[in-house]
Scaffold this motif. Sequence first.
Motif, PDB file in Angstrom:
ATOM      1  N   ARG A  59      28.529  -0.246  48.812  1.00 16.57           N
ATOM      2  CA  ARG A  59      27.581  -0.142  50.078  1.00 16.57           C
ATOM      3  C   ARG A  59      26.430   0.693  49.727  1.00 16.57           C
ATOM      4  O   ARG A  59      25.336   0.195  50.024  1.00 16.57           O
ATOM      5  N   ARG A  60      26.683   1.936  49.051  1.00 20.48           N
ATOM      6  CA  ARG A  60      25.491   2.915  48.527  1.00 20.48           C
ATOM      7  C   ARG A  60      24.630   1.982  47.915  1.00 20.48           C
ATOM      8  O   ARG A  60      23.238   2.058  47.946  1.00 20.48           O
ATOM      9  N   PHE A  61      25.046   1.208  46.535  1.00 20.86           N
ATOM     10  CA  PHE A  61      24.218   0.432  45.859  1.00 20.86           C
ATOM     11  C   PHE A  61      23.252  -0.541  46.809  1.00 20.86           C
ATOM     12  O   PHE A  61      22.338  -0.762  46.321  1.00 20.86           O
ATOM     13  N   ALA A  62      24.224  -1.266  47.446  1.00 21.34           N
ATOM     14  CA  ALA A  62      23.414  -2.240  48.118  1.00 21.34           C
ATOM     15  C   ALA A  62      22.486  -1.815  49.045  1.00 21.34           C
ATOM     16  O   ALA A  62      21.347  -2.463  49.276  1.00 21.34           O
ATOM     17  N   GLU A  63      22.440  -0.669  49.468  1.00 21.71           N
ATOM     18  CA  GLU A  63      21.354   0.147  50.429  1.00 21.71           C
ATOM     19  C   GLU A  63      20.167   0.334  49.225  1.00 21.71           C
ATOM     20  O   GLU A  63      19.225   0.185  49.558  1.00 21.71           O
ATOM     21  N   MET A  64      20.538   0.839  48.059  1.00 18.94           N
ATOM     22  CA  MET A  64      19.470   1.288  47.049  1.00 18.94           C
ATOM     23  C   MET A  64      18.762   0.151  46.810  1.00 18.94           C
ATOM     24  O   MET A  64      17.605   0.337  46.679  1.00 18.94           O
ATOM     25  N   VAL A  65      19.449  -1.149  46.571  1.00 20.70           N
ATOM     26  CA  VAL A  65      18.798  -2.220  45.831  1.00 20.70           C
ATOM     27  C   VAL A  65      18.377  -3.328  46.976  1.00 20.70           C
ATOM     28  O   VAL A  65      17.861  -4.333  46.333  1.00 20.70           O
ATOM     29  N   LYS A  66      18.930  -3.146  48.259  1.00 23.87           N
ATOM     30  CA  LYS A  66      18.648  -4.003  49.081  1.00 23.87           C
ATOM     31  C   LYS A  66      19.287  -5.336  49.055  1.00 23.87           C
ATOM     32  O   LYS A  66      18.652  -6.511  48.769  1.00 23.87           O
ATOM     33  N   SER A  67      20.582  -5.443  48.607  1.00 23.75           N
ATOM     34  CA  SER A  67      21.086  -6.650  48.071  1.00 23.75           C
ATOM     35  C   SER A  67      22.519  -7.184  49.016  1.00 23.75           C
ATOM     36  O   SER A  67      23.234  -6.001  49.329  1.00 23.75           O
TER      37      SER A  67
ATOM     38  N   PRO B 216      29.683  -2.274  41.115  1.00 23.84           N
ATOM     39  CA  PRO B 216      28.895  -1.231  40.985  1.00 23.84           C
ATOM     40  C   PRO B 216      29.699  -0.006  40.788  1.00 23.84           C
ATOM     41  O   PRO B 216      29.025   1.054  40.067  1.00 23.84           O
ATOM     42  N   GLY B 217      31.021   0.079  40.799  1.00 27.10           N
ATOM     43  CA  GLY B 217      31.794   1.205  40.283  1.00 27.10           C
ATOM     44  C   GLY B 217      32.135   2.105  41.533  1.00 27.10           C
ATOM     45  O   GLY B 217      31.935   1.934  42.434  1.00 27.10           O
ATOM     46  N   PRO B 218      32.407   3.514  41.184  1.00 29.10           N
ATOM     47  CA  PRO B 218      33.030   4.340  42.386  1.00 29.10           C
ATOM     48  C   PRO B 218      31.818   4.819  43.038  1.00 29.10           C
ATOM     49  O   PRO B 218      30.628   4.544  42.513  1.00 29.10           O
TER      50      PRO B 218
ATOM     51  N   LEU C 169      18.025  -1.217  35.307  1.00 29.33           N
ATOM     52  CA  LEU C 169      17.532  -2.497  35.710  1.00 29.33           C
ATOM     53  C   LEU C 169      16.054  -2.960  35.491  1.00 29.33           C
ATOM     54  O   LEU C 169      15.560  -3.950  35.055  1.00 29.33           O
ATOM     55  N   GLY C 170      15.335  -1.834  35.020  1.00 29.22           N
ATOM     56  CA  GLY C 170      13.949  -1.951  34.564  1.00 29.22           C
ATOM     57  C   GLY C 170      12.914  -2.653  35.778  1.00 29.22           C
ATOM     58  O   GLY C 170      12.048  -3.424  35.355  1.00 29.22           O
ATOM     59  N   GLY C 171      13.231  -2.366  37.015  1.00 27.44           N
ATOM     60  CA  GLY C 171      12.461  -2.961  38.071  1.00 27.44           C
ATOM     61  C   GLY C 171      12.756  -4.084  38.487  1.00 27.44           C
ATOM     62  O   GLY C 171      12.173  -5.045  39.484  1.00 27.44           O
ATOM     63  N   ARG C 172      13.882  -4.716  37.688  1.00 31.85           N
ATOM     64  CA  ARG C 172      14.143  -6.407  38.324  1.00 31.85           C
ATOM     65  C   ARG C 172      14.999  -6.343  39.458  1.00 31.85           C
ATOM     66  O   ARG C 172      15.598  -5.141  39.773  1.00 31.85           O
ATOM     67  N   ASN C 173      14.772  -7.197  40.418  1.00 29.90           N
ATOM     68  CA  ASN C 173      15.628  -7.340  41.656  1.00 29.90           C
ATOM     69  C   ASN C 173      16.869  -7.772  41.661  1.00 29.90           C
ATOM     70  O   ASN C 173      17.358  -8.492  40.694  1.00 29.90           O
ATOM     71  N   VAL C 174      17.826  -7.115  42.465  1.00 28.56           N
ATOM     72  CA  VAL C 174      19.088  -7.434  42.319  1.00 28.56           C
ATOM     73  C   VAL C 174      19.366  -8.498  43.486  1.00 28.56           C
ATOM     74  O   VAL C 174      19.374  -8.210  44.582  1.00 28.56           O
ATOM     75  N   GLU C 175      19.641  -9.614  42.956  1.00 28.64           N
ATOM     76  CA  GLU C 175      20.030 -10.888  43.918  1.00 28.64           C
ATOM     77  C   GLU C 175      21.089 -10.710  44.782  1.00 28.64           C
ATOM     78  O   GLU C 175      21.270 -10.985  45.935  1.00 28.64           O
ATOM     79  N   VAL C 176      22.150 -10.338  43.941  1.00 25.85           N
ATOM     80  CA  VAL C 176      23.498 -10.227  44.619  1.00 25.85           C
ATOM     81  C   VAL C 176      24.434  -9.088  43.874  1.00 25.85           C
ATOM     82  O   VAL C 176      24.394  -8.972  42.782  1.00 25.85           O
ATOM     83  N   ILE C 177      25.303  -8.391  44.748  1.00 19.51           N
ATOM     84  CA  ILE C 177      26.467  -7.763  44.037  1.00 19.51           C
ATOM     85  C   ILE C 177      27.752  -8.412  44.215  1.00 19.51           C
ATOM     86  O   ILE C 177      27.990  -8.851  45.212  1.00 19.51           O
TER      87      ILE C 177
END
Length: 268
Positions: free
Chosen positions: A93-101, A56-58, A71-79
Amino acid sequence: MSGLSLPIEGPIEGPIDGSGTATAVNVLAPNASPMTLDGTNTWVLGRGESVAVVDPGPDDPGHLSTVVSRLGGRNVEVILLTHGHEDHSGGARRFAEMVKSPVRALDRTHVLGEEGLEDGDALTAGGVEIRVIGTPGHSFDSLCFWLPEDGALLTGDTILGRGTTVIAPDGDLADYLRSLDRLRAMAELSEAESLLPGHGPILADPIGKLDEYITHRRQRLDQIRQAIRDGAKDAREIVEMVYAEVPRELWPAAEMSVAAQLNYLKKL
Ligand SMILES: [Zn+2]
Protein backbone atom coordinates in the motif's frame (compact mmCIF):
# COMPACT_ATOMS: atom_id res chain seq x y z
CA MET A 1 3.43 -14.57 8.51
CA SER A 2 7.02 -14.73 7.36
CA GLY A 3 8.60 -16.59 4.47
CA LEU A 4 8.72 -19.78 6.49
CA SER A 5 11.53 -21.91 5.27
CA LEU A 6 12.92 -25.04 6.81
CA PRO A 7 16.55 -25.62 5.94
CA ILE A 8 17.79 -28.73 4.22
CA GLU A 9 21.47 -27.85 3.93
CA GLY A 10 23.81 -26.30 1.44
CA PRO A 11 26.15 -23.38 1.07
CA ILE A 12 25.00 -19.79 1.04
CA GLU A 13 25.17 -18.61 -2.53
CA GLY A 14 25.31 -15.02 -3.49
CA PRO A 15 25.13 -12.25 -4.30
CA ILE A 16 21.35 -12.14 -4.19
CA ASP A 17 20.72 -8.40 -4.27
CA GLY A 18 20.98 -7.20 -7.86
CA SER A 19 20.84 -10.71 -9.33
CA GLY A 20 18.33 -11.49 -12.06
CA THR A 21 17.58 -12.40 -15.67
CA ALA A 22 17.31 -10.34 -18.85
CA THR A 23 14.17 -8.59 -17.62
CA ALA A 24 14.01 -9.25 -13.84
CA VAL A 25 16.26 -7.74 -11.18
CA ASN A 26 16.14 -8.45 -7.47
CA VAL A 27 16.13 -5.74 -4.81
CA LEU A 28 16.74 -7.58 -1.53
CA ALA A 29 14.77 -6.37 1.50
CA PRO A 30 16.75 -6.14 4.78
CA ASN A 31 14.45 -8.50 6.69
CA ALA A 32 16.74 -11.52 6.94
CA SER A 33 15.77 -14.12 9.56
CA PRO A 34 15.79 -17.90 9.92
CA MET A 35 12.30 -17.82 8.43
CA THR A 36 12.90 -15.38 5.57
CA LEU A 37 16.43 -16.51 4.64
CA ASP A 38 18.40 -13.51 3.32
CA GLY A 39 15.25 -11.37 3.29
CA THR A 40 12.37 -10.90 0.86
CA ASN A 41 13.22 -10.65 -2.83
CA THR A 42 11.47 -7.72 -4.50
CA TRP A 43 11.56 -8.31 -8.25
CA VAL A 44 11.62 -5.38 -10.68
CA LEU A 45 10.57 -6.46 -14.20
CA GLY A 46 11.12 -4.24 -17.19
CA ARG A 47 12.63 -3.79 -20.61
CA GLY A 48 12.22 -0.07 -21.17
CA GLU A 49 10.69 3.08 -19.78
CA SER A 50 8.42 1.37 -17.31
CA VAL A 51 8.42 -1.62 -14.97
CA ALA A 52 6.28 -4.02 -12.98
CA VAL A 53 7.24 -4.66 -9.35
CA VAL A 54 6.57 -8.07 -7.82
CA ASP A 55 6.32 -8.21 -3.99
CA PRO A 56 7.33 -4.81 -2.58
CA GLY A 57 8.19 -6.70 0.62
CA PRO A 58 7.56 -5.74 4.24
CA ASP A 59 6.31 -2.30 5.24
CA ASP A 60 9.82 -0.90 5.52
CA PRO A 61 10.11 2.68 4.18
CA GLY A 62 13.88 2.28 3.80
CA HIS A 63 13.51 -0.75 1.55
CA LEU A 64 10.70 0.84 -0.45
CA SER A 65 12.88 3.93 -1.02
CA THR A 66 15.71 1.69 -2.17
CA VAL A 67 13.37 0.07 -4.69
CA VAL A 68 12.31 3.50 -5.97
CA SER A 69 15.93 4.61 -6.32
CA ARG A 70 16.73 1.46 -8.33
CA LEU A 71 13.94 2.33 -10.77
CA GLY A 72 16.05 5.18 -12.13
CA GLY A 73 12.97 7.27 -12.86
CA ARG A 74 11.09 4.52 -14.64
CA ASN A 75 7.33 4.45 -14.14
CA VAL A 76 5.75 1.55 -12.21
CA GLU A 77 2.85 0.25 -14.30
CA VAL A 78 1.67 -2.31 -11.80
CA ILE A 79 2.56 -3.97 -8.50
CA LEU A 80 1.94 -7.72 -8.40
CA LEU A 81 1.80 -9.90 -5.29
CA THR A 82 2.78 -13.59 -5.24
CA HIS A 83 0.64 -13.88 -2.08
CA GLY A 84 -0.59 -11.89 0.86
CA HIS A 85 1.88 -12.79 3.62
CA GLU A 86 3.20 -9.73 5.39
CA ASP A 87 6.82 -10.08 4.32
CA HIS A 88 5.74 -9.87 0.66
CA SER A 89 2.71 -7.59 0.76
CA GLY A 90 3.10 -5.45 3.91
CA GLY A 91 4.71 -2.58 1.99
CA ALA A 92 2.38 -2.78 -1.02
CA ARG A 93 0.00 0.00 0.00
CA ARG A 94 2.77 2.43 0.96
CA PHE A 95 4.74 1.59 -2.20
CA ALA A 96 1.62 2.03 -4.35
CA GLU A 97 1.19 5.53 -2.93
CA MET A 98 4.87 6.34 -3.51
CA VAL A 99 4.84 5.29 -7.19
CA LYS A 100 1.15 5.86 -8.01
CA SER A 101 0.49 2.35 -9.19
CA PRO A 102 -2.32 -0.19 -8.78
CA VAL A 103 -1.79 -3.42 -6.85
CA ARG A 104 -2.95 -6.74 -8.31
CA ALA A 105 -3.23 -9.92 -6.27
CA LEU A 106 -5.45 -12.98 -6.04
CA ASP A 107 -6.79 -12.03 -2.61
CA ARG A 108 -9.06 -9.02 -3.17
CA THR A 109 -8.18 -7.58 0.25
CA HIS A 110 -4.75 -6.67 -1.17
CA VAL A 111 -5.99 -5.24 -4.47
CA LEU A 112 -5.74 -1.48 -5.06
CA GLY A 113 -7.47 -0.45 -8.27
CA GLU A 114 -9.79 -2.30 -10.59
CA GLU A 115 -8.12 -5.59 -11.29
CA GLY A 116 -7.18 -8.63 -9.25
CA LEU A 117 -5.24 -11.61 -10.54
CA GLU A 118 -6.32 -15.13 -11.36
CA ASP A 119 -4.86 -18.36 -12.65
CA GLY A 120 -4.57 -18.08 -16.42
CA ASP A 121 -4.30 -14.30 -16.59
CA ALA A 122 -1.75 -12.94 -19.04
CA LEU A 123 -0.54 -9.37 -18.94
CA THR A 124 2.22 -7.23 -20.35
CA ALA A 125 3.81 -4.70 -18.02
CA GLY A 126 7.13 -2.94 -18.33
CA GLY A 127 7.27 -4.45 -21.81
CA VAL A 128 7.43 -7.90 -20.23
CA GLU A 129 4.93 -10.67 -20.89
CA ILE A 130 3.76 -12.16 -17.59
CA ARG A 131 1.58 -15.26 -17.26
CA VAL A 132 -0.17 -15.98 -14.00
CA ILE A 133 -0.21 -19.52 -12.60
CA GLY A 134 -2.40 -20.32 -9.61
CA THR A 135 -0.30 -22.36 -7.16
CA PRO A 136 -2.24 -22.62 -3.89
CA GLY A 137 -0.64 -24.57 -1.06
CA HIS A 138 1.93 -22.51 0.85
CA SER A 139 -0.96 -20.10 1.24
CA PHE A 140 -4.46 -20.18 -0.24
CA ASP A 141 -3.64 -17.20 -2.48
CA SER A 142 -0.20 -18.17 -3.83
CA LEU A 143 0.57 -17.35 -7.46
CA CYS A 144 3.60 -17.91 -9.65
CA PHE A 145 4.48 -15.61 -12.56
CA TRP A 146 5.95 -17.09 -15.73
CA LEU A 147 8.14 -14.85 -17.88
CA PRO A 148 8.24 -16.70 -21.23
CA GLU A 149 10.86 -14.43 -22.81
CA ASP A 150 13.34 -15.21 -20.01
CA GLY A 151 12.24 -18.81 -19.41
CA ALA A 152 11.99 -17.73 -15.79
CA LEU A 153 9.37 -18.49 -13.16
CA LEU A 154 8.80 -16.19 -10.20
CA THR A 155 7.80 -18.56 -7.42
CA GLY A 156 7.08 -16.44 -4.32
CA ASP A 157 7.15 -18.80 -1.33
CA THR A 158 5.99 -21.82 -3.33
CA ILE A 159 9.65 -22.65 -4.05
CA LEU A 160 12.47 -21.04 -2.06
CA GLY A 161 16.09 -20.50 -3.02
CA ARG A 162 17.21 -22.70 -0.11
CA GLY A 163 15.50 -25.21 2.13
CA THR A 164 11.84 -26.06 1.75
CA THR A 165 8.76 -23.97 2.24
CA VAL A 166 6.25 -24.46 5.03
CA ILE A 167 2.52 -24.92 4.58
CA ALA A 168 1.15 -21.89 6.42
CA PRO A 169 -2.11 -22.07 8.42
CA ASP A 170 -3.87 -20.48 5.43
CA GLY A 171 -2.39 -23.09 3.08
CA ASP A 172 -3.14 -26.71 2.28
CA LEU A 173 -0.77 -29.61 1.64
CA ALA A 174 -2.99 -31.41 -0.90
CA ASP A 175 -3.19 -28.17 -2.89
CA TYR A 176 0.56 -27.72 -2.52
CA LEU A 177 1.35 -31.19 -3.88
CA ARG A 178 -0.93 -30.54 -6.87
CA SER A 179 0.75 -27.17 -7.44
CA LEU A 180 4.22 -28.76 -7.40
CA ASP A 181 3.10 -31.38 -9.94
CA ARG A 182 1.63 -28.69 -12.13
CA LEU A 183 4.79 -26.57 -11.99
CA ARG A 184 6.91 -29.65 -12.73
CA ALA A 185 4.87 -30.40 -15.87
CA MET A 186 4.91 -26.76 -16.91
CA ALA A 187 8.66 -26.38 -16.37
CA GLU A 188 9.29 -29.36 -18.61
CA LEU A 189 6.86 -28.34 -21.35
CA SER A 190 8.06 -24.76 -21.53
CA GLU A 191 11.73 -25.57 -20.92
CA ALA A 192 12.02 -23.27 -17.92
CA GLU A 193 15.58 -22.11 -17.31
CA SER A 194 15.40 -20.53 -13.89
CA LEU A 195 13.30 -20.07 -10.77
CA LEU A 196 13.24 -16.65 -9.15
CA PRO A 197 12.12 -17.30 -5.56
CA GLY A 198 10.62 -14.98 -2.97
CA HIS A 199 13.58 -15.68 -0.66
CA GLY A 200 17.07 -16.94 -1.42
CA PRO A 201 19.11 -17.15 -4.61
CA ILE A 202 18.01 -17.79 -8.18
CA LEU A 203 17.80 -21.49 -9.02
CA ALA A 204 19.21 -22.65 -12.32
CA ASP A 205 17.67 -26.14 -12.53
CA PRO A 206 13.87 -25.80 -12.27
CA ILE A 207 13.02 -29.44 -12.97
CA GLY A 208 15.71 -30.71 -10.59
CA LYS A 209 14.49 -28.39 -7.84
CA LEU A 210 10.83 -29.31 -8.35
CA ASP A 211 11.71 -33.01 -8.25
CA GLU A 212 13.64 -32.39 -5.03
CA TYR A 213 10.64 -30.63 -3.47
CA ILE A 214 8.21 -33.35 -4.56
CA THR A 215 10.50 -36.11 -3.25
CA HIS A 216 11.10 -34.24 0.00
CA ARG A 217 7.36 -33.89 0.64
CA ARG A 218 6.75 -37.59 0.02
CA GLN A 219 9.63 -38.53 2.34
CA ARG A 220 8.37 -36.26 5.11
CA LEU A 221 4.89 -37.76 4.85
CA ASP A 222 6.42 -41.25 5.08
CA GLN A 223 8.46 -40.17 8.13
CA ILE A 224 5.36 -38.78 9.81
CA ARG A 225 3.42 -41.99 9.15
CA GLN A 226 6.35 -43.88 10.70
CA ALA A 227 6.52 -41.53 13.71
CA ILE A 228 2.82 -42.17 14.37
CA ARG A 229 3.42 -45.92 14.12
CA ASP A 230 6.32 -45.43 16.59
CA GLY A 231 3.97 -43.82 19.10
CA ALA A 232 4.16 -40.05 18.49
CA LYS A 233 0.91 -38.62 19.79
CA ASP A 234 0.87 -35.05 18.55
CA ALA A 235 2.59 -32.57 16.24
CA ARG A 236 5.17 -31.64 18.86
CA GLU A 237 6.24 -35.24 19.44
CA ILE A 238 6.43 -35.81 15.70
CA VAL A 239 8.67 -32.74 15.33
CA GLU A 240 10.99 -34.09 18.01
CA MET A 241 11.32 -37.35 16.09
CA VAL A 242 11.25 -36.25 12.45
CA TYR A 243 12.85 -32.80 12.62
CA ALA A 244 15.52 -33.68 15.16
CA GLU A 245 18.24 -32.33 12.87
CA VAL A 246 16.51 -28.97 12.40
CA PRO A 247 17.59 -26.12 14.73
CA ARG A 248 15.23 -25.69 17.66
CA GLU A 249 14.38 -22.10 16.74
CA LEU A 250 12.66 -23.51 13.65
CA TRP A 251 10.59 -26.09 15.53
CA PRO A 252 7.51 -23.85 15.70
CA ALA A 253 7.59 -23.67 11.89
CA ALA A 254 8.18 -27.42 11.73
CA GLU A 255 5.21 -27.96 14.02
CA MET A 256 3.07 -25.90 11.68
CA SER A 257 4.29 -28.02 8.79
CA VAL A 258 3.55 -31.24 10.69
CA ALA A 259 0.05 -29.98 11.53
CA ALA A 260 -0.57 -29.41 7.81
CA GLN A 261 0.69 -32.91 7.05
CA LEU A 262 -1.45 -34.53 9.78
CA ASN A 263 -4.43 -32.69 8.36
CA TYR A 264 -3.59 -34.03 4.91
CA LEU A 265 -3.15 -37.62 6.13
CA LYS A 266 -6.48 -37.47 8.00
CA LYS A 267 -8.31 -36.56 4.80
CA LEU A 268 -6.82 -39.42 2.73
ZN1 LIG B 1 4.52 -16.72 2.57
